[in-house]
Every structure is written in C-alpha cells, then in structure tokens.
Design an enzyme around this catalytic site. Structure first.
Site, PDB file in Angstrom:
ATOM      1  CB  THR A 150      -0.816   0.129   1.278  1.00  0.00           C
ATOM      2  OG1 THR A 150      -0.225   0.024   2.694  1.00  0.00           O
ATOM      3  CG2 THR A 150      -1.950  -1.218   1.003  1.00  0.00           C
ATOM      4  CE  LYS A 176       0.162  -3.066   3.399  1.00  0.00           C
ATOM      5  NZ  LYS A 176      -0.414  -2.370   4.394  1.00  0.00           N
ATOM      6  CB  THR A 187      -2.102  -1.916   8.269  1.00  0.00           C
ATOM      7  OG1 THR A 187      -2.736  -1.174   8.920  1.00  0.00           O
ATOM      8  CG2 THR A 187      -2.672  -2.136   7.001  1.00  0.00           C
ATOM      9  CD  GLU A 273       1.766   4.856   6.632  1.00  0.00           C
ATOM     10  OE1 GLU A 273       0.945   4.500   5.581  1.00  0.00           O
ATOM     11  OE2 GLU A 273       1.458   5.693   7.483  1.00  0.00           O
ATOM     12  CG  ASN A 395      -0.654   8.310   7.941  1.00  0.00           C
ATOM     13  OD1 ASN A 395      -1.387   7.233   7.311  1.00  0.00           O
ATOM     14  ND2 ASN A 395       0.512   8.014   8.177  1.00  0.00           N
TER      15      ASN A 395
END
Lengths: 397, 397
Positions: A150, A176, A187, A273, A395
């Site tokens: 993602t 992932k 996630t 991230e 985000n």
C-alpha cells in the site's frame, strides 16, 4: 541456515501470481494468489483489534481446519466496516479461486488491506482473480509481494534454506507494512510458505512464538489495524519425518521461522511511513518480560520522542517520561540509558555525556537505544522508526 | 455566574508577578510568583507519571498540610531527572520565596516546566525570585500567565464571579499547555485562586472532580509529562460560611470551578502544538463511564486519525479501528458515528453520506465527532486537536 534468492515461491511446490485489476486507481498491482500444489498444513495469527475486517473473520473461521491450498489477497480496499455484504464479498473471493482450481472454497484463505469502510469492487476483483489464476508460476512470488503493497516504498520478501534431519528445507515469506503498525499485528499482511513436514498444532505454536518476538515487537505509530493477518502454509515436501513434539527438529524450524519473521518485521520498521531512522530499542533489567515489552511499546509510541529522533536531538528526558507512563515496575533513580555505546543517563540522571557524540550517533540511519531498569533480569527488543513530516503527509488522506 | 476580566489576581487577596530571569535564552518571561495575603487552604493534583520531577515531589509533600501562602513556578527547565540536586534546587526555590515573604518554606509550593534532565540555573532563578517578589501586584496575574508559557502560542487565563450564600465569590485560573498533553495531567501547570471559604478536604474533592472532566479529558499527543501540577489556593475572603459538606453551596462552587477548569482545558486543546483543528469528541451509549473515557482517549491518541483530520479527510474507518483497540465492551455492528449533525456510519457501516458535506464540516476550525456505541447509557466528552506538520516541527528539539 542461509538466505536464498526470492520469497514465497522459493519453496518447492508453491506457485503465485500478482496482477493489477484496477482496485488501486494508480494501475499498480493489487491482487495476489498463492497456491500450494498439495493440500498444505496451515496456521495463522490475526489482529487483536475488536473491529475485524470481513476477510479476517472468514480466514479465522477457515484456519480452524488446519488445512489450506490457496490464499487470495488484495490491496486498495480493506473490506472492513462493510457489514454482511463484506463477508459475502470475502467469501466470494475464495469461491472464485476455488472454482478456478477446482477445489473446495474451504481450502482458500483470504486477506485484504487498504481503505476501511468501502464496498469491494467485486467486478474488478473477479477479473483480477481470473487473470492471476491464469498467470500462476513457480517464480511469481515477487509479483505477489508487489501486489499487497500500500504505502510501502519497497516490496518485502525473504527466503531461507536450512537442514532439518539432514534434509534441505525452506521457508519463504512476504509482508506488507508501512503505517498503522503496532503490537499484536499491524496493518500488515504476511504470507509464509515452507516445505517442512509438521503437525498443525506445532505449526501454529511455532508461528505464534515467531510472531510474538517479531511482528508483535515493531511499532510505527501505535495504531493496530482491523486487517492484520499472518498465514503459513506447510506442504511437507522436504521429506523430514513429521515434527510432532518440542524436539530439536522443532527448535531448528522455529529458529529459521523466527529469522524469517524478524527479518520481515525489521523491513516493515525500516519502511515505516515517512521513516528516516531505524531504531533498535532494547529494554533489559525488567522485573518481568511483560514489563520489558510494555516499556518498549510505550516508548515507541511517544510522538514527542519520535519527533526528537527525527530531529536528531538527544532528548533522553522523553525516554524517561515514556517509561514513567508505561505502567511497569520501575524506580526513576535506577534507570541507565545508552545511545549505541554512549551512556547518556545513569541512575536516572544525566551522565554529563558529550552532546556532540550523542548527536553523531543520532545522525546515523540506524542505531540502538538501550535501557537498563535494574529491577530484574527480563528483557525485550523492539524495532521502530522516527516520526517525520512525511508521516503526516502520507496520512493526510 | 459570569466571566470577568483577568485571571488569578482577579480574586481579592492575591498578588502575583511574572518576570524574565534568563532561564529561557529568548529573554521571554520565565518565572512567576503567586502570593496570598493570608494563609490559604490549598489542594493539588499531580502527574500520574511514575517519573516525577523534583518540584512535583516537593509540592506533593507540602500539599499534605492543606495550607499554603505562595506558589513559585518557572518555565524553561523542568527540573526533572535531576536526582538529589533537583530536590535541593526545588526546595531552595521555596526557601528564597519564604525568606522574602518572611514565612516558613513549608507554606510555599513549587512547579517547573521545560526541558527534562538539565540542572537548574539557580543563580538566575535566585535573581528572578528577588525581582518577582519586589514586583508583586494585585494586577500581576497576566504577567504570571505569560511566565509559565513554553510552546504555547497564547497565554491562558480566566476569572469568574458567582454568588454563594448571597455573597460575591470568585475563581481565577491560569494554565500552560501545548504538547505532551494527555490523560491524568499533561505538561501542564495550572494555578487557581478563589476567595470561597471551604474546608480543605472539600477543596481537594472539588478539585479532583473538576480536573477529572476537564484536564483529564484533553489530549494533544498521548504523552503524559513528569511535571503536571494543578494547585488551588482558597483564602475564604468571600465571607460565606465554610463549605464542609456536599450541600448546595458545594455544588455551586464545584460548578464554577468546573467551568473554570474546562475553559482552561479547552484553551490547551485549541493551542495544542501545531493544532489547526479543535475537536470535541463525544462518546455515548457506553456500558460504563470508564469505557466511554477509554474510547475517547484511544481515539484521540491515534496519529493516523489525527493526520486525517488535519487533511480534512472523512476517514471514519480510523475511528472504528481505534475503537477496536480501546479495550472496551463493544460490537462493531452497533456503532453509529456523526460529524456534527451528519451521520457517517450506522451499525458499523457507511450511511452512504455525501463526502462533500462531510468535507464541509471537516474544513471548519471547530466541530464535534459523536460516537454512539449502543451498549449502555454512559458517556464522556474529550477535547483534542489534529496532528500537523507543525507538531513535528515544534518537537524536533
């Protein structure tokens, strides 16, 4: 044990394909199918979030049989908070794979990742599954690893070869990660394959042990997803006699499996991230292992500390402050802290360390923070990253 | 009850001064002294962090007597993780004030905020205290409010006047907030004054009640400081007969006090580090009040959700996901969610709401998010803000 090229299809007897079917509007790959030539022994661990996605609910039910032949996974839509329609859609995905392979849907597991609260685009997914099934190959692992990404900036896979009872055995894995990463699954979707011959209950036990010290010990932002799933399929092709007790063969397998999950977990933290730093956080001298793990997680969840690490500022007070809210047995007048080998604090106060030396360490891309609580002998290690402008940017949507 | 001009010195019988003494390198005000003409009844609440600053440890000890005449506070250095020297320095601050006022140091409370782990610059502080004592005035409240600011972008004070037993009574307050703000006290210092006549145990009880629904229900970043302190001094000058039971006078006082602490708490959330949004989060239909409070806090701690709110993105899935990790009694198929009056989710799935209408609400500077768990009748309200680039920027050092 040695690392070998590739990922899940580096294990004999597994085919895979990853395709683009339009769930992602960017045209990137978004659907993966993994197929075991034989019926495999299967095990899984799932998110601890009370809000569970439809594919998690379906796979949790299916994994109970301990047998599986295929996994279907998509990115771009989480199929979470989608009610009964979501459950129907997740099951439909397994039916489409099953009918293409001419097997029972009960032998197909399913996982999804992406945005929450949106209906699955089933027409696209139907085409994607057809496309993937027609493209299955013994070298398709890398395409699959790409199809579950993602916000990941690189695909994450690994494979190892090791000896078990003098037979060559393998474990392959792909994962992932990126955001919404924290204890008890992130996630993250992780699919593992192996040719080791092992009874289901021992496969499940080994998987849980490996996940506990790897995926459950990384933290990007303290959020835990509705979709986290780790699945392993074991086809027994290595030819070892079945592992069915906690003997040295089990230990050999567990060590290899833990190596694979830890390697994949570290890749997730490195690709957190917006991350610019990869930090190994070691807590030792805790009264209990639970305390050590709690301390790790509370520290890794502090946005204040993570911003300081992004800014390369040796603000060790934020470590002390996080320790203090972690609800563990501690004495602020006993705590020692190091950045790599540089001792920053002793018995809870500054050692008078050189700010310059500390900054030299914090400027590095990777370093270790060690905390000694001096309350006992338990310890834990966690991998995390910093909190940068880019985390916010990624985000915003 | 009505709001009146000013802050802590709007209450008769209190003097204060705020001065710059060089603890902050910027030359901004950094030291405040508050003095009650008489010996006041005192009460306090302190950080729940197990790592407590030296001034917190000293004031926790002093507050036990229930009597105080002065408060000394500084910004620019937290005097936390400073060991025995820190305790000596905190006590020395109270001694300097006491000797200037010719009272016992036991009647002086102390509080600090700023960087952790640094020795206090006692020479500067000594000068600052002298300067402040010589400048004490019945209109000095505003200077004091400025002197305790750290990354706050505006000073925060309020005063109210209300009738109690047909006498005019007052409460004044000042607070500093900004970052490291979360349950059970934040990096926040709050000083309150009142002329109500009240017994110590009832003052403590009222303070705790007021703090529980105000300062303990704001969240900026989920970090809890080592230095949080709320102190109240009551001089009894209003002339009401002493409040010594849970009667209507106690209720009147509690209502006014809660109004003051809630107003100050909201100012902190509005001035959260880097905040661009002020969000009132209401959870209702919880099985217990504890569940409602937990749900509020877990949602407000999600960096993912807070980034989405900064980006004005109606990503309600992140609310669901946070609820699921909040360890409360819930059923994902019952949850309803609103942005202001727009219903976003019903029974855990999207209502098919207009994205445009949702974005119009999220574009506002202030709005309400309501969550109905439909599990019971308990509820809670929390005030929070978004997570922006500027939060990261402010906390790099």
């Amino acid at each position: 044990m040695k690392e070998i090229e590739g990922g899940i299809t580096s294990v004999p007897g597994f085919r895979s394909a990853g395709v683009a079917c339009g769930i992602k509007t960017t045209g990137a790959k978004d659907l993966a199918v993994i197929v075991c030539d034989d019926v495999a022994v299967s095990a899984g661990t799932f998110t601890s979030n009370k809000v569970k996605s439809a594919p998690v609910l379906v796979s949790m039910e299916r994994i109970k049989s301990g047998k599986a032949k295929a996994i279907v996974a998509n990115s771009g839509n989480a199929n979470a908070c989608t009610g009964e329609q979501g459950i129907k859609d997740a099951k439909r995905m397994t039916e489409l794979v099953a009918s293409g392979l001419n097997i029972s849907p009960e032998l197909v597991l399913v996982a999804s990742t992406g945005k929450i609260g949106r209906k699955m685009p089933m027409d696209k997914i139907e085409n994607g599954i057809k496309l993937a099934l027609s493209g299955l190959s013994y070298t398709g692992g890398h395409d699959s690893a790409e199809a579950i990404m993602t916000t990941d900036t690189f695909s994450k896979e690994i494979a190892v070869e090791f000896d078990i009872q003098k037979k060559k055995a393998h474990i392959g894995g792909m994962v992932k990660g990126a955001g919404m990463i924290n204890p008890n699954m992130a996630t993250m979707l992780c699919f593992l394959t192996t040719d080791v011959c092992i009874e289901q209950s021992f496969l499940q036990k080994a998987l849980k042990s490996a996940v506990d010290v790897s995926f459950n010990m990384i933290s990007v932002d303290g959020d835990t997803s509705t979709n986290d799933t780790v699945l392993i399929l074991a086809n027994g092709k290595a030819g070892n006699s079945p592992i069915n007790r906690l003997d040295s063969s089990y230990e050999v397998f567990l060590r290899a499996l833990t190596y694979v999950t830890t390697s994949l977990a570290k890749m997730i933290a490195k690709d957190g991230e917006g991350a610019t730093k990869f930090i190994e956080l070691r807590v030792r001298g805790a009264k209990t292992e639970q305390d050590a793990r709690k301390a790790c997680h509370t520290i890794a969840r502090s946005p204040l500390l993570k911003c300081a690490l992004f800014g390369e500022d040796p603000n060790w007070g934020r470590i002390m402050s996080s320790l203090g809210i972690s609800d563990i047995d501690m004495d602020q007048n006993k705590v020692d802290i190091w950045f790599d080998d540089l001792k920053i604090a002793q018995n809870g106060i500054s050692t008078g360390f050189s700010e310059e030396s500390a900054k030299d360490i914090l400027k590095k891309k990777e370093y270790v923070i060690t905390i000694d609580l001096k309350m006992g002998n338990a310890k834990a290690t966690l991998w995390t990253c910093d909190l940068s402008y880019d985390y916010v940017k990624i985000n915003i949507v």
